[in-house]
Design an enzyme around this catalytic site. Structure first.
Site, PDB file in Angstrom:
ATOM      1  N   LYS A   1       4.400 -14.164   5.052  1.00 38.33           N
ATOM      2  CA  LYS A   1       4.468 -15.108   3.930  1.00 38.33           C
ATOM      3  C   LYS A   1       5.925 -15.150   3.485  1.00 38.33           C
ATOM      4  O   LYS A   1       6.250 -14.928   2.313  1.00 38.33           O
ATOM      5  CB  LYS A   1       3.513 -14.611   2.819  1.00 38.33           C
ATOM      6  CG  LYS A   1       3.255 -15.593   1.705  1.00 38.33           C
ATOM      7  CD  LYS A   1       2.348 -16.740   2.074  1.00 38.33           C
ATOM      8  CE  LYS A   1       2.303 -17.743   0.924  1.00 38.33           C
ATOM      9  NZ  LYS A   1       1.602 -18.972   1.246  1.00 38.33           N
TER      10      LYS A   1
ATOM     11  N   ASP B   1      -5.566  -5.706   6.246  1.00 39.55           N
ATOM     12  CA  ASP B   1      -6.802  -5.189   5.651  1.00 39.55           C
ATOM     13  C   ASP B   1      -7.746  -6.342   5.325  1.00 39.55           C
ATOM     14  O   ASP B   1      -8.933  -6.340   5.688  1.00 39.55           O
ATOM     15  CB  ASP B   1      -6.440  -4.401   4.385  1.00 39.55           C
ATOM     16  CG  ASP B   1      -7.541  -3.481   3.917  1.00 39.55           C
ATOM     17  OD1 ASP B   1      -8.540  -3.328   4.646  1.00 39.55           O
ATOM     18  OD2 ASP B   1      -7.400  -2.909   2.821  1.00 39.55           O
TER      19      ASP B   1
ATOM     20  N   ASP C   1      -1.855 -17.312   4.669  1.00 36.31           N
ATOM     21  CA  ASP C   1      -2.945 -18.040   4.004  1.00 36.31           C
ATOM     22  C   ASP C   1      -3.546 -19.073   4.955  1.00 36.31           C
ATOM     23  O   ASP C   1      -4.765 -19.169   5.109  1.00 36.31           O
ATOM     24  CB  ASP C   1      -2.489 -18.650   2.673  1.00 36.31           C
ATOM     25  CG  ASP C   1      -1.113 -19.311   2.727  1.00 36.31           C
ATOM     26  OD1 ASP C   1      -0.471 -19.268   3.795  1.00 36.31           O
ATOM     27  OD2 ASP C   1      -0.693 -19.877   1.702  1.00 36.31           O
TER      28      ASP C   1
ATOM     29  N   ASP D   1     -11.389  -7.707   7.400  1.00 39.20           N
ATOM     30  CA  ASP D   1     -12.723  -7.862   6.806  1.00 39.20           C
ATOM     31  C   ASP D   1     -13.217  -9.300   6.997  1.00 39.20           C
ATOM     32  O   ASP D   1     -14.411  -9.539   7.215  1.00 39.20           O
ATOM     33  CB  ASP D   1     -12.718  -7.499   5.315  1.00 39.20           C
ATOM     34  CG  ASP D   1     -12.854  -5.992   5.069  1.00 39.20           C
ATOM     35  OD1 ASP D   1     -12.434  -5.216   5.943  1.00 39.20           O
ATOM     36  OD2 ASP D   1     -13.377  -5.589   4.012  1.00 39.20           O
TER      37      ASP D   1
ATOM     38  N   TYR E   1       0.818  -1.213   0.000  1.00 41.34           N
ATOM     39  CA  TYR E   1       0.000   0.000   0.000  1.00 41.34           C
ATOM     40  C   TYR E   1       0.858   1.271   0.000  1.00 41.34           C
ATOM     41  O   TYR E   1       0.352   2.362   0.215  1.00 41.34           O
ATOM     42  CB  TYR E   1      -0.941   0.027   1.207  1.00 41.34           C
ATOM     43  CG  TYR E   1      -2.162  -0.873   1.092  1.00 41.34           C
ATOM     44  CD1 TYR E   1      -2.292  -1.807   0.070  1.00 41.34           C
ATOM     45  CD2 TYR E   1      -3.202  -0.774   2.015  1.00 41.34           C
ATOM     46  CE1 TYR E   1      -3.404  -2.634  -0.018  1.00 41.34           C
ATOM     47  CE2 TYR E   1      -4.320  -1.592   1.930  1.00 41.34           C
ATOM     48  CZ  TYR E   1      -4.414  -2.523   0.921  1.00 41.34           C
ATOM     49  OH  TYR E   1      -5.521  -3.332   0.844  1.00 41.34           O
TER      50      TYR E   1
HETATM   51 MG    MG Z   1     -10.566  -2.416   4.036  1.00 42.95          MG
END
Ligand code: MG
Ligand code: NAI
Length: 326
Positions: free
Chosen positions: A166, A222, A198, A226, A119
């Site tokens: 990872k 992120d 994962d 969710d 990001y």
């Molecule tokens: Mg989000």
């Protein structure tokens, strides 16, 4: 002098849920509110999704309550997080007894790295049909998050956190991330438990009760938060705190929800819980606890918005929280 709160509703349901958060803050404290524009609407009228006055108001404030920005979110939220030097995004996901959650035993917190990773915004189209994204991982940001995580688990009376990575594939970047976080944890006597992200996603979905604090790189945090939202009843319930040396910005995890915006049925509780995190950040622990208790009571007895199976409006749920606080 009253503490000053910058209020940035943004777009879509941000404009519906943030006023509820402001009413709640107003009910439990004596704050000065400074309302500011950001997002798609102000970009359409002025060309700038993040006006200078807004950036300055956020930097001058003791804390910020933010709603959501639409398509311009990356031009609003990311620069604001950077301006505040906000290195961590704290995202608690806890199933409330009153909610029919997929995983009712979920009670975990994701500490998401908030400044770098994929990001960082370094993307390019290097040739026709070929695009790249540069992932940035620094020892400084990783160590800083690790220090915060160690303090955070200590405050909860615990001595371990899960460390998402990872590094079997991203050997250099996640190798550095892992080494840096583990080194701080070892110094602090905290057990950093590395887990491939994962596998972590699957385990979170199947046995969230075995997780408590999860420290994650930016994108992974992120996505995993969710996922955690889905376990506890949806995005209408997930608050977050962006913490940095420049202050704190508190926002629901959700976006502008264009599918329901304007209907007055958005769940305001993620924003109310974000307001509770804001109160805690400013040291008003008792008020924060009162707000959380009021939300629990409303979740148990209603009224609830449609995302939680009810038929109440945003304002009715906000009113019920205020009644509980009165
Ligand atoms: Mg989000
Ligand atoms: P979203 O979070 O806005 O919506 C996802 C789904 O959850 C939708 O079905 C929505 O109705 C539902 N939902 C979200 N919040 C809810 C609430 N409080 N009550 C009831 N239902 C709720 O995510 P989506 O659709 O991916 O993004 C929509 C817009 O929001 C995009 O333009 C995106 O850029 C922006 N966005 C902004 C963020 C920010 O400002 N921090 C964060 C995420 C998305």
């Amino acid at each position: 002098m009253a503490e000053r709160i910058a209020v940035v509703p943004g777009d879509g349901i941000g404009r519906e849920v943030v006023p509820v958060g402001v009413d709640v803050l107003d009910a439990v404290g004596a704050f000065e509110f400074v309302e500011c524009a950001a997002g798609d609407a102000v970009a359409a009228s002025t060309g700038d999704p993040l006006p200078d006055e807004t950036r300055e108001a956020v930097l001058d404030a003791d804390a910020t309550l933010f709603g959501a920005a639409g398509e311009t979110a990356a031009d609003v939220v990311i620069p604001l997080r950077r301006a505040l030097d906000s290195f961590v995004n704290v995202r608690p996901a806890r199933a409330s007894p009153g909610v029919d959650a997929l995983q009712p035993d979920t009670d975990l917190v994701i500490l998401r790295e908030n400044t770098e990773g994929v990001y960082a915004g370094i993307e390019s189209e290097i040739a026709d049909g070929v695009a790249t994204c540069t992932r940035v991982v620094t020892e400084r940001a990783s160590r800083r998050l690790a220090e915060f995580a160690c303090d955070y688990v200590a405050e909860r009376g615990e001595a371990a956190f899960t460390l998402a990575h990872k590094s079997n594939v991203m050997r250099v970047t996640d190798g550095l991330w892992l080494d840096a976080v583990e080194a701080v944890a070892a110094d602090r006597g905290v057990d950093a438990e590395p887990e491939l992200m994962d596998a972590l996603a699957m385990n979170l979905a199947m046995s969230p009760e075995s997780y408590d604090v999860v420290v994650a790189p930016n994108l992974a945090g992120d996505v995993l938060s969710d996922l955690a939202a889905g376990l506890v009843g949806g995005l209408g319930l997930l608050p977050s705190a962006n913490i940095g040396s420049g202050g704190g910005l508190f926002e629901p995890v959700h976006g502008t929800a264009p599918d329901i915006a304007g209907q007055g049925v958005a769940n305001p509780l993620a924003t109310v819980l974000s307001a509770a995190m804001l109160l805690g950040f400013l040291g008003h622990e008792a008020a924060a606890a009162d707000v959380r208790a009021a939300v629990e009571a409303v979740l148990a007895d209603g009224p609830l918005t449609p995302d939680l199976g009810g038929d109440a409006t945003t304002t009715a749920v906000g009113g019920a929280v205020l009644d509980r606080l009165a």
